[in-house]
Design a protein around this motif. Structure first.
Motif, mmCIF file in Angstrom:
data_model
loop_
_atom_site.group_PDB
_atom_site.id
_atom_site.type_symbol
_atom_site.label_atom_id
_atom_site.label_comp_id
_atom_site.label_asym_id
_atom_site.label_seq_id
_atom_site.Cartn_x
_atom_site.Cartn_y
_atom_site.Cartn_z
ATOM 1 N N MET A 188 0.828 -1.203 0.000
ATOM 2 C CA MET A 188 0.000 0.000 0.000
ATOM 3 C C MET A 188 0.866 1.258 0.000
ATOM 4 S SD MET A 188 -2.882 1.263 2.771
ATOM 5 C CE MET A 188 -4.003 -0.096 2.419
ATOM 6 N N LEU A 189 1.903 1.283 0.852
ATOM 7 C CA LEU A 189 2.792 2.442 0.898
ATOM 8 C C LEU A 189 3.601 2.551 -0.392
ATOM 9 C CD1 LEU A 189 4.070 4.822 2.358
ATOM 10 C CD2 LEU A 189 5.682 3.230 3.434
ATOM 11 N N ALA A 190 4.129 1.426 -0.874
ATOM 12 C CA ALA A 190 4.923 1.444 -2.105
ATOM 13 C C ALA A 190 4.095 1.942 -3.286
ATOM 14 C CB ALA A 190 5.463 0.045 -2.387
ATOM 15 N N GLY A 191 2.838 1.479 -3.362
ATOM 16 C CA GLY A 191 1.967 1.932 -4.437
ATOM 17 C C GLY A 191 1.675 3.412 -4.350
ATOM 18 N N GLY A 192 1.477 3.904 -3.142
ATOM 19 C CA GLY A 192 1.232 5.324 -2.955
ATOM 20 C C GLY A 192 2.411 6.180 -3.371
ATOM 21 N N GLY A 196 2.740 8.906 -6.471
ATOM 22 C CA GLY A 196 2.967 10.282 -6.058
ATOM 23 C C GLY A 196 1.974 10.812 -5.048
ATOM 24 N N HIS A 197 1.350 9.926 -4.257
ATOM 25 C CA HIS A 197 0.365 10.370 -3.278
ATOM 26 C C HIS A 197 1.040 11.171 -2.166
ATOM 27 C CE1 HIS A 197 -2.562 6.863 -4.401
ATOM 28 N NE2 HIS A 197 -2.457 7.775 -5.347
ATOM 29 N N LEU A 198 0.440 12.287 -1.807
ATOM 30 C CA LEU A 198 0.998 13.154 -0.774
ATOM 31 C C LEU A 198 1.142 12.416 0.557
ATOM 32 C CD1 LEU A 198 1.951 15.886 0.270
ATOM 33 C CD2 LEU A 198 -0.459 16.528 0.588
ATOM 34 N N GLY A 199 0.132 11.651 0.927
ATOM 35 C CA GLY A 199 0.189 10.939 2.204
ATOM 36 C C GLY A 199 1.375 10.000 2.279
#
Length: 263
Positions: A188-192, A196-199
């Motif tokens: 989930m974090l790697a995909g974000g 380029g997700h801000l979170g």
């Protein structure tokens, strides 16, 4: 809860924290670990790597009938469920522009799935006079997931529901824990980060990203102590106090962080 000889069900078990739970609970001596995921092949792969104690199942946690069947099948096969880990979760990486379908999915996976599992598993636990519910809620549930409105709102809902369950059922032998990690090295974090997700950028910038195994170390300790809030990142408790004592100052700090990461 001592995990020896326990029957455990884990949702979202095909990877990340869920898979780490399955491996660790088995090592702790669990009698049976039911590894479930929407990705049935992934759940099977995790279970096969663990061995005969682990049992895979393909389950959509947003379908209440499938959750009921999961619980009934597990109780039929093993006689009981001692620990139910409602661990599946989704993120959007967006704000108010995110469409209704994504908001609805966030609500169904991050909140309603917890309701469905509680409805299904509590009757058996109450009849036996004990059991433990572990809900993976995220630090976003006590703080804010910068850059993800739906994740923030639904994870706050998940923590609120877990607290309600604890208040309502603890005196009847049911223990409830809300697992609230911050940054964890998961798909989930790697995909974000890839999207380029801000979170995800905020989490990466914090420098406090744990492995799933480190998170599960905290889970095992928290279950043993029957704690409600399980915080693999202890600093989250400090952040929550600051947020409660000075909400304006807390929000100002987050806005400053956002400006630094986006300019």
């Amino acid at each position: 809860m001592n995990l020896t000889d326990r029957v455990v069900v884990i949702t979202g078990g095909a990877g990340g924290i869920g898979a780490a739970m399955a491996r660790r609970f088995t090592a702790e001596g669990a009698a049976a670990v039911v590894v479930t995921d929407l990705d049935g092949d992934g759940a099977r792969s995790v279970a096969e790597a663990i061995g005969p104690v682990a049992h895979p199942a393909a389950v959509d946690v947003t379908d209440e009938e499938q959750v009921r069947s999961l619980v009934a099948d597990t109780e039929r096969q093993f006689g009981r469920i001692d620990l139910f880990c409602a661990n599946a979760g989704v993120t959007t990486g967006g704000g108010i522009e995110v469409d209704d379908a994504a908001w609805d999915r966030s609500w169904r996976v991050n909140v309603l799935a917890h309701v469905y599992s509680a409805r299904a598993v509590l009757p058996g636990m109450l009849a036996r006079g004990g059991g433990h519910l572990l809900h993976t809620c995220s630090a976003a549930g006590v703080l804010t997931a910068v850059g993800d409105a739906a994740y923030t709102a639904t994870k706050h809902g998940a923590v609120g529901f877990a607290e309600w369950l604890s208040v309502t059922y603890r005196d009847r032998g049911i223990r409830v824990s809300a697992l609230c990690p911050q940054g964890v090295d998961t798909p989930m974090l790697a995909g974000g980060l890839a999207d380029g997700h801000l979170g995800a950028k905020v989490i990466a910038a914090s420098g406090a990203v744990l492995t799933p195994d480190q998170v599960v170390d905290a889970v095992v300790a928290g279950l043993a102590e029957e704690r409600f809030l399980i915080l693999p990142h202890p600093e989250v408790a400090t952040y929550a106090r600051r947020r409660a004592e000075d909400p304006d100052g807390w929000q100002a700090g987050l806005r400053k962080l956002v400006r630094r990461l986006t300019t």
